[in-house]
Write an enzyme that holds these catalytic residues in place. Structure first.
Site, PDB file in Angstrom:
ATOM      1  CB  THR A 187      -0.965  -0.123   1.247  1.00 38.94           C
ATOM      2  OG1 THR A 187      -1.504  -1.257   1.372  1.00 38.94           O
ATOM      3  CG2 THR A 187      -2.087   1.004   1.016  1.00 38.94           C
ATOM      4  CG  HIS A 233      -8.040  -1.716  10.641  1.00 33.96           C
ATOM      5  ND1 HIS A 233      -9.237  -1.008  10.954  1.00 33.96           N
ATOM      6  CD2 HIS A 233      -8.214  -2.166   9.519  1.00 33.96           C
ATOM      7  CE1 HIS A 233      -9.997  -1.329   9.932  1.00 33.96           C
ATOM      8  NE2 HIS A 233      -9.538  -1.823   9.106  1.00 33.96           N
TER       9      HIS A 233
HETATM   10  C1  LIG Z   1      -8.270  -8.504   5.421  1.00 38.07           C
HETATM   11  C2  LIG Z   1      -7.926  -7.295   5.787  1.00 38.07           C
HETATM   12  C3  LIG Z   1      -8.921  -6.229   5.419  1.00 38.07           C
HETATM   13  C4  LIG Z   1      -8.762  -4.855   5.435  1.00 38.07           C
HETATM   14  N1  LIG Z   1     -10.018  -4.037   5.091  1.00 38.07           N
HETATM   15  C5  LIG Z   1      -9.572  -2.993   5.155  1.00 38.07           C
HETATM   16  C6  LIG Z   1     -10.553  -1.692   4.681  1.00 38.07           C
HETATM   17  O1  LIG Z   1     -11.567  -2.257   4.490  1.00 38.07           O
HETATM   18  N2  LIG Z   1     -10.300  -0.491   4.583  1.00 38.07           N
HETATM   19  C7  LIG Z   1      -8.838   0.110   5.298  1.00 38.07           C
HETATM   20  O2  LIG Z   1      -8.841   1.510   5.433  1.00 38.07           O
HETATM   21  N3  LIG Z   1      -7.957  -0.921   5.699  1.00 38.07           N
HETATM   22  C8  LIG Z   1      -8.271  -2.298   5.620  1.00 38.07           C
HETATM   23  N4  LIG Z   1      -7.314  -3.212   6.121  1.00 38.07           N
HETATM   24  C9  LIG Z   1      -5.837  -2.507   6.572  1.00 38.07           C
HETATM   25  C10 LIG Z   1      -5.067  -2.049   5.568  1.00 38.07           C
HETATM   26  O3  LIG Z   1      -5.276  -2.695   4.226  1.00 38.07           O
HETATM   27  C11 LIG Z   1      -3.831  -2.218   5.617  1.00 38.07           C
HETATM   28  O4  LIG Z   1      -3.544  -1.416   6.913  1.00 38.07           O
HETATM   29  C12 LIG Z   1      -2.716  -1.412   4.735  1.00 38.07           C
HETATM   30  O5  LIG Z   1      -3.018  -1.900   3.339  1.00 38.07           O
HETATM   31  C13 LIG Z   1      -1.201  -1.929   5.126  1.00 38.07           C
HETATM   32  O6  LIG Z   1      -0.489  -1.151   4.104  1.00 38.07           O
HETATM   33  P1  LIG Z   1       0.838  -1.095   4.330  1.00 38.07           P
HETATM   34  O7  LIG Z   1       1.674  -0.518   3.330  1.00 38.07           O
HETATM   35  O8  LIG Z   1       1.513  -0.849   5.790  1.00 38.07           O
HETATM   36  O9  LIG Z   1       1.575  -2.650   4.421  1.00 38.07           O
HETATM   37  P2  LIG Z   1       1.128  -3.763   3.153  1.00 38.07           P
HETATM   38  O10 LIG Z   1       0.100  -3.345   2.024  1.00 38.07           O
HETATM   39  O11 LIG Z   1       0.828  -4.993   3.746  1.00 38.07           O
HETATM   40  O12 LIG Z   1       2.455  -3.781   2.337  1.00 38.07           O
HETATM   41  C14 LIG Z   1       3.635  -4.553   2.749  1.00 38.07           C
HETATM   42  C15 LIG Z   1       4.499  -5.247   1.526  1.00 38.07           C
HETATM   43  O13 LIG Z   1       5.700  -5.583   1.857  1.00 38.07           O
HETATM   44  C16 LIG Z   1       5.889  -6.792   1.582  1.00 38.07           C
HETATM   45  N5  LIG Z   1       7.082  -7.565   1.969  1.00 38.07           N
HETATM   46  C17 LIG Z   1       7.014  -7.727   3.404  1.00 38.07           C
HETATM   47  N6  LIG Z   1       8.198  -8.122   3.790  1.00 38.07           N
HETATM   48  C18 LIG Z   1       9.124  -8.463   2.669  1.00 38.07           C
HETATM   49  C19 LIG Z   1      10.317  -8.629   2.470  1.00 38.07           C
HETATM   50  N7  LIG Z   1      11.007  -9.397   3.502  1.00 38.07           N
HETATM   51  N8  LIG Z   1      10.683  -8.632   1.152  1.00 38.07           N
HETATM   52  C20 LIG Z   1       9.892  -8.161   0.380  1.00 38.07           C
HETATM   53  N9  LIG Z   1       8.709  -7.641   0.405  1.00 38.07           N
HETATM   54  C21 LIG Z   1       8.274  -7.818   1.526  1.00 38.07           C
HETATM   55  C22 LIG Z   1       4.617  -7.458   1.491  1.00 38.07           C
HETATM   56  O14 LIG Z   1       4.322  -8.523   0.666  1.00 38.07           O
HETATM   57  C23 LIG Z   1       3.594  -6.454   0.922  1.00 38.07           C
HETATM   58  O15 LIG Z   1       3.245  -6.201  -0.446  1.00 38.07           O
HETATM   59  C24 LIG Z   1      -7.606  -4.295   5.983  1.00 38.07           C
HETATM   60  C25 LIG Z   1      -6.575  -5.494   6.144  1.00 38.07           C
HETATM   61  C26 LIG Z   1      -6.641  -6.728   6.068  1.00 38.07           C
HETATM   62  C27 LIG Z   1      -5.481  -7.692   6.293  1.00 38.07           C
END
Ligand SMILES: Cc1cc2nc3c(=O)[nH]c(=O)nc-3n(C[C@H](O)[C@H](O)[C@H](O)COP(=O)(O)OP(=O)(O)OC[C@H]3O[C@@H](n4cnc5c(N)ncnc54)[C@H](O)[C@@H]3O)c2cc1C
Ligand SMILES: *[C@@H]1O[C@H](CO)[C@@H](O)[C@H](O)[C@H]1NC(C)=O
Ligand SMILES: *[C@@H]1O[C@H](CO)[C@@H](O)[C@H](O)[C@H]1NC(C)=O
Ligand SMILES: *[C@@H]1O[C@H](CO)[C@@H](O)[C@H](O)[C@H]1NC(C)=O
Ligand SMILES: *[C@@H]1O[C@H](CO)[C@@H](O)[C@H](O)[C@H]1NC(C)=O
Ligand SMILES: CC(=O)N[C@H]1CO[C@H](CO)[C@@H](O)[C@@H]1O
Length: 611
Positions: A44, A547
């Protein structure tokens, strides 16, 4: 004033520093290489960061452990599948979907009947934005004030952050013809979205092209307990005291999911020199003398390791569970955890992996007479017409991800039952921060007039319980050890019981008499009567609302647990930032993705301004 998505895309095109030369590949072959910026995690926040830096002409590589979400067919693209995706199973015996999910399993939750639960985390380009349930809304004005205070920097206030919410999105108004539900109309505030095509962003935000009839009745139920329909919706910095049909990350042109992959990445692949290493696992952040991050150790498809050098910065965007894991594997974290694992300490930073905040939710269910998203998808007789509606008209249940929610601070009548300690903890939260979110949901009905099992949930939004992410070993091959700490603080248990009673109040509204069928299905009016029984039910049945955040929390004092400063820079090292849900200072009220995109926009802008 509102603008079409097409206008937004045109504006983005003009932002591109350089159009990708034909013949150049966005997918380099594995092997040592050097970039100005290496982003770990194509999720994200990571793809939003990478796209903005690449658009400014920087040389940028993204390292993503997963592949493409379309490897799972239409599972991630069709909005109607968002809630039935098997990746959402929060149980110990969860289905394996390695093309989409990290398959994380928590430690037993001592405050929640010792259950171990599967915690979904997207392992694919798009990250968790490719598997989430699409709700898009923003936090409150005072939440941003609180963030600014904790970060020690006014740039996190609502007024300063609004431009980044605007810059990340393009809003399309509701399609009232497709929604075809005169009893579910509403007004909203378009002034908090882009107002000229040059200010629009790639993430598509819109309203479902179908109204779940069951949700219209939950709107009635919530109104009966004081939470009427908001006149502006949940994107203007106010949440408490009303309900709304949420905006969702759906591209209305195709009625498909808008994720960071379909929005930011798709655009960047067309218009920038961004390099994408998919199926590539980062195992360690490398440092040169003086604790300067210099690059990332990676492997593609499990083959020989190589090094991606970062001449300017490494950006860690691996999410709430994997960002602290990678920091610790790289020697940044609590010394007392690293030393026993023989990990050389680069920087003793006690807050890494601590401070995990994970809101939980639970429901009260009753049979009802209306169809719902769940009943429509489960009914074999409805498949053909619903598919036709989706394919021919981008409408119907498949185009929808549901979405009626409401927020409140518990009313005085509920607060009377709370202990002095709980009341004083709640008093630390700003006035406009809601304590409870209500969510309208459904399951397929059981026949005999029960068309749908209506499911009204309550989420405890500001947990005082704390969890953690720690390491099982010094190897990336072992999953991070995750303890969400559910209900280990008695304040959360008290608030949960108060919220449970509010669910029953809503269900008992006289206006619902013609809609409800039969007695309470779950947990059952007989089975659960006393406060103690309610808490037992909650401990045995509550699940995460997905979350989890704050495991690399922003703040000013590393000795007090802060991991990154207001610029998202990791304390005690150079050239390393954490930009994702882990860097949030605390659990945001409601759904966080809107804020995570805006946060990425903010830090990208800050980097480009030389901060
Ligand atoms: C089932 C579910 C439903 C949800 N519904 C909602 C909703 O309706 N509305 C809302 O606002 N939020 C929702 N959320 C929460 C929201 O989607 C997340 O908080 C947000 O997407 C997290 O973003 P991020 O950038 O922190 O992590 P992520 O989007 O998880 O990105 C992390 C990335 O890093 C990669 N990665 C991790 N470790 C490594 C590594 N060692 N090497 C290479 N790549 C790696 C992963 O594969 C991933 O692509 C939901 C979450 C879930 C799980
Ligand atoms: C790749 O870089 C590493 C240092 O980061 C070096 O040890 C190794 O020899 C390099 N490999 C090749 C093939 O150049
Ligand atoms: C999704 O794909 C499956 C398998 O190809 C297909 O049967 C189904 O109809 C598709 N769903 C929609 C809503 O297009
Ligand atoms: C709203 O309209 C829909 C569609 O006609 C209907 O199914 C539903 O019962 C109505 N809701 C209420 C609260 O009357
Ligand atoms: C709730 O109680 C507080 C403190 O006693 C009071 O200030 C407030 O007006 C009350 N709110 C309502 C809605 O009655
Ligand atoms: C290693 C790997 O699987 N890389 C792939 C990344 O994505 C592109 C585009 O789909 C593929 O061509 C690569 O093979």
């Amino acid at each position: 004033m509102l603008f079409s998505p097409a206008a937004g895309v045109l504006a983005l095109l003009t932002l591109a520093g350089a159009v990708r030369c034909s013949g150049s590949s966005a997918f380099p072959s594995p092997g040592n290489a050097s970039y100005e910026y290496v982003v770990i995690g194509g999720g994200t926040a990571g793809l939003a960061m990478a796209a903005r830096l690449a658009a400014a002409g920087k040389s940028v590589a993204v390292v993503e452990a997963g592949g493409w979400p379309t490897e799972m067919g239409n599972l991630t693209t069709v909005p109607g599948y968002a809630f039935s995706n098997p990746v959402l199973a929060p149980v110990e015996a969860f289905p394996s979907i390695p093309l989409l999910d990290w398959e994380l399993l928590s430690q037993p939750q001592t405050g929640a009947s010792n259950r171990r639960v599967h915690y979904a985390a997207g392992k694919t380009l798009g990250g968790t934005s490719a598997v989430n349930t699409l709700a898009y809304h923003r936090a409150t004005k005072q939440t941003h004030q609180r963030w600014a205070s904790i970060a020690g920097h006014a740039s996190y206030t609502w007024d300063k952050m609004l431009k980044f919410f605007v810059k990340s999105t393009t809003l399309t108004p509701p399609d009232w013809t497709k929604r075809a539900s005169p009893n579910a109309t509403f007004t909203y505030d378009s002034t908090v979205f882009c107002s000229s095509s040059s200010s629009c962003g790639p993430l598509q935000v819109s309203y479902s092209n179908w109204v779940d009839p069951t949700s219209t009745w939950f709107a009635v139920a919530l109104k009966a307990i004081g939470l009427g329909l908001s006149s502006v919706g949940f994107n203007s910095g106010v949440l408490s005291g009303s309900g709304a049909y949420t905006t969702e990350t759906i591209d209305p042109a195709s009625a498909t999911r808008s994720s960071s992959q379909t929005s930011y990445l798709a655009w960047a692949l067309q218009n920038t020199q961004l390099k994408v290493y998919n199926r590539t696992l980062a195992s360690k952040i490398l440092f040169t003398s003086g604790n300067k991050a210099s690059g990332v150790r990676v492997t593609t498809d499990g083959a020989a390791a190589y090094t991606l050098t970062a001449t300017k910065e490494v950006i860690l965007s691996a999410g709430t569970f994997h960002s602290p894991q990678l920091l610790m594997l790289s020697g940044i974290g609590p010394q007392k955890l690293l030393t026993p694992l023989n990990i050389p300490v680069v920087k003793d930073l006690p807050g890494v992996g601590q401070n995990l905040q994970d809101p939980i939710f639970f429901s009260v269910q009753n049979g009802v007479t209306t169809p719902s998203l769940a009943s429509e998808l489960a009914d074999p007789n409805r498949v053909a017409p619903n598919l036709a509606s989706y394919v021919n008209n981008r409408a119907g249940p498949y185009s929808s991800a549901g979405g009626y929610i409401a927020f409140e601070k518990l009313p005085n009548s509920s607060r009377a039952a709370l202990s002095a300690r709980t009341l004083s903890l709640l008093a630390t939260l700003p006035d406009d921060v809601p304590e409870i979110e209500y969510l309208a949901g459904s399951f397929a009905g059981t026949g005999n007039g029960v068309t749908t099992i209506g499911d009204l949930s309550a989420a405890v939004l500001n947990p005082f319980s704390r969890g953690s992410v720690t390491l099982a070993s010094a190897s990336i091959a072992d999953a991070p050890v995750i303890d969400m700490g559910w209900l280990t603080d008695p304040a959360d248990a008290e608030v949960a019981v108060a919220a449970f009673k509010r669910l029953r109040q809503a269900w008992s509204a006289p206006a619902l008499a013609s809609w409800k069928v039969g007695p309470e299905v779950s947990p059952g009016a007989e089975a659960v009567q006393t406060d103690e029984q309610m808490l037992d039910y909650i401990r045995s049945n509550a699940i995460q609302i997905w979350h989890a955040s704050a495991t690399c929390a922003m703040g000013t004092d590393p000795a007090a647990g802060a991991v990154v400063d207001w610029r998202a820079k990791v304390f005690g090292v150079d050239r390393l930032r954490v930009v994702d849900a882990s860097a949030l200072p605390f659990a945001l009220p409601g759904h966080p993705q809107a804020t995570i995109y805006a946060f990425a926009e903010k830090i990208a802008a800050s980097i480009l301004e030389g901060n």
